[in-house]
Design a protein around this motif. Structure first.
Motif, PDB file in Angstrom:
ATOM      1  N   GLU A   6       9.561  32.976  -1.981  1.00  0.00           N
ATOM      2  CA  GLU A   6       8.146  33.293  -1.761  1.00  0.00           C
ATOM      3  C   GLU A   6       7.815  32.906  -0.323  1.00  0.00           C
ATOM      4  N   TYR A   7       7.345  33.886   0.443  1.00  0.00           N
ATOM      5  CA  TYR A   7       6.901  33.655   1.826  1.00  0.00           C
ATOM      6  C   TYR A   7       5.394  33.937   1.870  1.00  0.00           C
ATOM      7  N   ASN A   8       4.624  32.930   2.193  1.00  0.00           N
ATOM      8  CA  ASN A   8       3.169  33.111   2.297  1.00  0.00           C
ATOM      9  C   ASN A   8       2.603  33.871   1.087  1.00  0.00           C
ATOM     10  N   HIS A   9       2.999  33.393  -0.084  1.00  0.00           N
ATOM     11  CA  HIS A   9       2.530  33.914  -1.371  1.00  0.00           C
ATOM     12  C   HIS A   9       2.931  35.363  -1.620  1.00  0.00           C
ATOM     13  N   GLY A  10       3.934  35.829  -0.903  1.00  0.00           N
ATOM     14  CA  GLY A  10       4.438  37.173  -1.151  1.00  0.00           C
ATOM     15  C   GLY A  10       5.953  37.143  -1.096  1.00  0.00           C
ATOM     16  N   TYR A  11       6.571  38.322  -1.131  1.00  0.00           N
ATOM     17  CA  TYR A  11       8.030  38.377  -0.991  1.00  0.00           C
ATOM     18  C   TYR A  11       8.351  38.767   0.456  1.00  0.00           C
ATOM     19  N   PRO A  12       9.574  38.527   0.931  1.00  0.00           N
ATOM     20  CA  PRO A  12       9.881  38.721   2.349  1.00  0.00           C
ATOM     21  C   PRO A  12       9.801  40.183   2.785  1.00  0.00           C
ATOM     22  N   GLY A  13       9.402  40.373   4.031  1.00  0.00           N
ATOM     23  CA  GLY A  13       9.349  41.718   4.604  1.00  0.00           C
ATOM     24  C   GLY A  13      10.706  42.398   4.606  1.00  0.00           C
ATOM     25  N   SER A  14      11.776  41.618   4.723  1.00  0.00           N
ATOM     26  CA  SER A  14      13.127  42.192   4.711  1.00  0.00           C
ATOM     27  C   SER A  14      13.388  42.945   3.409  1.00  0.00           C
ATOM     28  N   LEU A  15      12.873  42.404   2.326  1.00  0.00           N
ATOM     29  CA  LEU A  15      13.080  43.032   1.019  1.00  0.00           C
ATOM     30  C   LEU A  15      12.207  44.284   0.875  1.00  0.00           C
ATOM     31  N   LYS A  16      10.988  44.215   1.373  1.00  0.00           N
ATOM     32  CA  LYS A  16      10.115  45.404   1.306  1.00  0.00           C
ATOM     33  C   LYS A  16      10.725  46.549   2.107  1.00  0.00           C
ATOM     34  N   ASN A  17      11.245  46.224   3.283  1.00  0.00           N
ATOM     35  CA  ASN A  17      11.864  47.240   4.125  1.00  0.00           C
ATOM     36  C   ASN A  17      13.065  47.880   3.422  1.00  0.00           C
ATOM     37  N   ALA A  18      13.837  47.057   2.735  1.00  0.00           N
ATOM     38  CA  ALA A  18      15.011  47.572   2.018  1.00  0.00           C
ATOM     39  C   ALA A  18      14.586  48.457   0.844  1.00  0.00           C
ATOM     40  N   LEU A  19      13.511  48.071   0.169  1.00  0.00           N
ATOM     41  CA  LEU A  19      13.011  48.870  -0.958  1.00  0.00           C
ATOM     42  C   LEU A  19      12.461  50.208  -0.463  1.00  0.00           C
ATOM     43  N   ASP A  20      11.701  50.165   0.628  1.00  0.00           N
ATOM     44  CA  ASP A  20      11.016  51.368   1.112  1.00  0.00           C
ATOM     45  C   ASP A  20      11.965  52.423   1.668  1.00  0.00           C
ATOM     46  N   ARG A  21      13.129  52.034   2.113  1.00  0.00           N
ATOM     47  CA  ARG A  21      13.997  52.917   2.901  1.00  0.00           C
ATOM     48  C   ARG A  21      14.557  54.113   2.135  1.00  0.00           C
ATOM     49  N   VAL A  22      14.798  53.927   0.824  1.00  0.00           N
ATOM     50  CA  VAL A  22      15.356  55.030   0.026  1.00  0.00           C
ATOM     51  C   VAL A  22      14.507  55.177  -1.233  1.00  0.00           C
ATOM     52  N   TYR A  23      14.709  56.261  -1.962  1.00  0.00           N
ATOM     53  CA  TYR A  23      13.838  56.482  -3.127  1.00  0.00           C
ATOM     54  C   TYR A  23      14.626  56.889  -4.377  1.00  0.00           C
ATOM     55  N   ALA A  24      15.197  58.076  -4.357  1.00  0.00           N
ATOM     56  CA  ALA A  24      15.860  58.590  -5.568  1.00  0.00           C
ATOM     57  C   ALA A  24      16.963  57.646  -6.043  1.00  0.00           C
ATOM     58  N   GLU A  25      17.567  56.935  -5.099  1.00  0.00           N
ATOM     59  CA  GLU A  25      18.687  56.038  -5.426  1.00  0.00           C
ATOM     60  C   GLU A  25      18.247  54.880  -6.324  1.00  0.00           C
ATOM     61  N   TRP A  26      16.950  54.562  -6.311  1.00  0.00           N
ATOM     62  CA  TRP A  26      16.440  53.480  -7.175  1.00  0.00           C
ATOM     63  C   TRP A  26      16.027  53.998  -8.562  1.00  0.00           C
ATOM     64  N   ASN A  27      15.773  55.285  -8.667  1.00  0.00           N
ATOM     65  CA  ASN A  27      15.061  55.830  -9.835  1.00  0.00           C
ATOM     66  C   ASN A  27      15.806  55.643 -11.158  1.00  0.00           C
ATOM     67  N   ASN A  28      15.038  55.371 -12.218  1.00  0.00           N
ATOM     68  CA  ASN A  28      15.548  55.318 -13.593  1.00  0.00           C
ATOM     69  C   ASN A  28      16.632  54.260 -13.779  1.00  0.00           C
ATOM     70  N   LYS A  29      16.433  53.140 -13.128  1.00  0.00           N
ATOM     71  CA  LYS A  29      17.350  52.006 -13.256  1.00  0.00           C
ATOM     72  C   LYS A  29      16.526  50.773 -13.632  1.00  0.00           C
ATOM     73  N   SER A  30      17.196  49.669 -13.912  1.00  0.00           N
ATOM     74  CA  SER A  30      16.470  48.468 -14.347  1.00  0.00           C
ATOM     75  C   SER A  30      16.403  47.434 -13.228  1.00  0.00           C
ATOM     76  N   ALA A  31      15.416  46.526 -13.347  1.00  0.00           N
ATOM     77  CA  ALA A  31      15.224  45.496 -12.325  1.00  0.00           C
ATOM     78  C   ALA A  31      14.851  44.169 -12.972  1.00  0.00           C
ATOM     79  N   GLY A  32      15.494  43.105 -12.489  1.00  0.00           N
ATOM     80  CA  GLY A  32      15.138  41.750 -12.902  1.00  0.00           C
ATOM     81  C   GLY A  32      14.967  40.886 -11.667  1.00  0.00           C
ATOM     82  N   PHE A  33      14.353  39.711 -11.853  1.00  0.00           N
ATOM     83  CA  PHE A  33      13.999  38.885 -10.699  1.00  0.00           C
ATOM     84  C   PHE A  33      14.443  37.443 -10.881  1.00  0.00           C
ATOM     85  N   VAL A  34      14.981  36.900  -9.789  1.00  0.00           N
ATOM     86  CA  VAL A  34      15.262  35.465  -9.688  1.00  0.00           C
ATOM     87  C   VAL A  34      14.503  34.996  -8.451  1.00  0.00           C
ATOM     88  N   ALA A  35      13.461  34.187  -8.669  1.00  0.00           N
ATOM     89  CA  ALA A  35      12.604  33.781  -7.558  1.00  0.00           C
ATOM     90  C   ALA A  35      12.658  32.275  -7.378  1.00  0.00           C
TER      91      ALA A  35
END
Ligand SMILES: Cc1cc2nc3c(=O)[nH]c(=O)nc-3n(C[C@H](O)[C@H](O)[C@H](O)COP(=O)(O)O)c2cc1C
Length: 192
Positions: free
Chosen positions: A85-114
């Motif tokens: 957690e950076y300043n009550h959010g998640y790191p910009g590095s992760l947002k940038n990685a998420l935003d960069r592609v789209y179809a490759e993420w679709n219809n898959k599962s996600a879990g979190f370790v924070a």
């Protein structure tokens, strides 16, 4: 099907705890035989801030680093996001990685370790809001590591015993949902 799951290290700074946490996830997960696991490191992906002209949902990636990232992400059936957690959010590095592609993420599962002084729960709440837009199915069980209690002197990662139980509960659902969504991924690849 036996899903292949990526463990994505969300932080990139020198001396980050993210790498230690991801290793712990991999060590625990590797004892299972119902899925395969691999660590993906955003430091190695070396993605600059978004530099593609077209929105990623158009699928018209031009830069070598974007195409390489798309090829990495498309190989997996589900993802475990390891996030501080950076300043009550998640790191910009992760947002940038998420935003960069789209179809490759679709219809898959996600879990979190924070991790954070309050278990990184605010970072995960923000991530849940974003991953749904990428058609990622986020599972409810999560791991919330406390900087004061799971990191001796705030530095040495020594998770309490119950964190492994929480990790198992999260992995169970990430694997189940990765398998359950397989028909949707197959349909999408036939249409595409
Ligand atoms: C820029 C920055 C902001 C932070 N903000 C928070 C915060 O809002 N809440 C929190 O619990 N910890 C915060 N921390 C402490 C982090 O939880 C802790 O340093 C953690 O190790 C960071 O993850 P990393 O080592 O993988 O980079 C912050 C740390 C950094 C570097």
């Amino acid at each position: 099907m036996r899903p292949t799951i990526a463990i994505i290290i969300g932080s990139t700074r020198p001396g980050r705890q993210g790498a230690n946490v991801a290793r712990w996830v991999l060590e625990n997960a590797s004892a299972r035989d119902d899925a395969a696991f691999e660590i993906i490191d955003l430091v190695e992906a070396d993605l600059p801030p978004l530099d593609e002209a077209m929105p990623p949902a158009a699928g018209r990636y031009t830069h070598r680093h974007t195409i390489a990232w798309a090829r990495t992400i498309e190989r997996f059936d589900g993802y475990i996001f390891v996030t501080p957690e950076y300043n009550h959010g998640y790191p910009g590095s992760l947002k940038n990685a998420l935003d960069r592609v789209y179809a490759e993420w679709n219809n898959k599962s996600a879990g979190f370790v924070a991790y954070g002084v309050d278990g990184g729960v605010r970072a995960v709440e923000q991530l849940r809001q974003v991953v749904g837009t990428l058609k990622l199915a986020d599972v409810t069980p999560q791991v919330s590591l406390n900087m004061n209690r799971d990191f001796a002197d705030f530095i040495n990662f020594t998770p309490r015993a119950h964190q492994s139980t929480a990790l198992t509960a999260m992995l169970d659902e990430v694997i189940d949902w990765a398998a359950a969504l397989h028909p949707l991924r197959q349909r999408a690849s036939k249409v595409g």
